[in-house]
Design a protein around this motif. Sequence first.
Motif, PDB file in Angstrom:
ATOM      1  N   SER A 123       0.851  -1.188   0.000  1.00 54.10           N
ATOM      2  CA  SER A 123       0.000   0.000   0.000  1.00 54.10           C
ATOM      3  C   SER A 123       0.891   1.244   0.000  1.00 54.10           C
ATOM      4  N   VAL A 124       0.888   1.965  -1.126  1.00 58.66           N
ATOM      5  CA  VAL A 124       1.664   3.200  -1.257  1.00 58.66           C
ATOM      6  C   VAL A 124       0.721   4.361  -0.980  1.00 58.66           C
ATOM      7  N   GLU A 125       1.105   5.223  -0.052  1.00 59.81           N
ATOM      8  CA  GLU A 125       0.214   6.283   0.414  1.00 59.81           C
ATOM      9  C   GLU A 125       0.903   7.642   0.335  1.00 59.81           C
ATOM     10  N   ASP A 126       0.361   8.519  -0.506  1.00 58.88           N
ATOM     11  CA  ASP A 126       0.786   9.923  -0.592  1.00 58.88           C
ATOM     12  C   ASP A 126       2.303  10.051  -0.737  1.00 58.88           C
ATOM     13  N   PHE A 127       2.877   9.276  -1.644  1.00 58.39           N
ATOM     14  CA  PHE A 127       4.326   9.216  -1.837  1.00 58.39           C
ATOM     15  C   PHE A 127       4.801  10.342  -2.743  1.00 58.39           C
TER      16      PHE A 127
ATOM     17  N   SER B  56      -0.712   7.448  -4.713  1.00 61.95           N
ATOM     18  CA  SER B  56      -1.214   6.385  -3.839  1.00 61.95           C
ATOM     19  C   SER B  56      -1.772   5.257  -4.697  1.00 61.95           C
TER      20      SER B  56
ATOM     21  N   SER C 114      -2.488   0.554  -4.323  1.00 65.77           N
ATOM     22  CA  SER C 114      -2.289  -0.656  -3.531  1.00 65.77           C
ATOM     23  C   SER C 114      -2.362  -1.875  -4.446  1.00 65.77           C
TER      24      SER C 114
ATOM     25  N   GLY D 120       5.131  10.444   2.658  1.00 65.04           N
ATOM     26  CA  GLY D 120       4.423   9.236   2.273  1.00 65.04           C
ATOM     27  C   GLY D 120       5.083   7.981   2.805  1.00 65.04           C
TER      28      GLY D 120
ATOM     29  N   ALA E 110       5.280   3.386   2.083  1.00 65.33           N
ATOM     30  CA  ALA E 110       5.000   2.225   1.225  1.00 65.33           C
ATOM     31  C   ALA E 110       4.981   1.007   2.130  1.00 65.33           C
TER      32      ALA E 110
ATOM     33  N   ASP F 259       7.088  -0.326   6.497  1.00 62.77           N
ATOM     34  CA  ASP F 259       7.280   0.810   5.599  1.00 62.77           C
ATOM     35  C   ASP F 259       8.633   0.669   4.900  1.00 62.77           C
TER      36      ASP F 259
END
Length: 334
Positions: free
Chosen positions: A12-16, A33, A35, A73, A75, A81
């Motif tokens: 899950s990649v979030e706000d990278f 973002s 997943s 962000g 990952a 992470d």
Amino acid sequence: MTGTTTSQPLLSVEDFSLNFSGMEKANLIDGISFSVLPGQTLCLVGESGCGKSVTSLALMGLLASPPARVKCGRALFNGRDLFTLSERQRADLRGNEIAMIFQEPMTSLNPSLTVGHQIVEGIRRHNAVSSEDARARALEMLELVRIPAPEKRFDAYPHQMSGGMRQRAMIAMALANSPKLLIADEPTTALDVTIQAQILALVSRLQRETGTAMILITHDLSVVAEVADRVAVMYAGRIVETGSVEEIFSDPQHPYTLGLFGSVPSLGRRTGALATIEGSVPPLEKMPAGCRFATRCPFADQRCHREAPPRYEPTPGHQVTCWYAPLEDHVRAA
């Protein structure tokens, strides 16, 4: 396409966001973002220069830092992470739980070592096995990827193999430790069409058999249609549209996605010329403050250049970032 067995994301990649030293004016990767579920194939789509390969290298921990710098962000891979791991921890994951197939195997394989040696090296790096057991596993993988005479190819150097055979060897190396996630960066670009089809079929079959999740980076929409479960369309370091492969192909909502589809040739009879997307991806120092596609978009107005567009969700799981979504409303109005 592959099935999935759980709704919990593997990655899950979030706000990278990421930038490079000396290029801080705008982020090269800007707030993306997405997943990937176990066993699922996510295709990351976009033209050259959109940040697809940089994203994959950042996930693999293969970008030198400095100059690369993760601004924000995370990952999450199996709850860890990736961006906070030490280099030792990343090396333990790389080639083991996460593996990568690169675009050009001739520049990725070591020309001074035999193919068999390189596969064995990866196996023994992550497993406490004898050289004989590692060799047996390597031969098993070469056979699995349908390389003829694997005992002979085991002792071959990369330059002694064809492009298709080298790519198969790269796949064997990537899958030798049964990774949970496979990242494939344009794995068939340098191959002829027949070999491309064989390689894609091979990867899909092995993925189904092993349950490996895959991020496939490509600009080829015919490949996307064949293998994807979900699609993320990337432009100038941002993801502008995501959805299932059916949603993206049947109901594209971002002008850039529409442009990509319009530029694809078909076997059927055409009555006009192929559509084109005028211009090119703007350099970082000239990115619009709002939508990064604004300088090339046929719908763009002043607001598009000034303000970042909102996220619109036509259906659950289908998201588009555009002031003009849903597009059909604006087309009818026009």
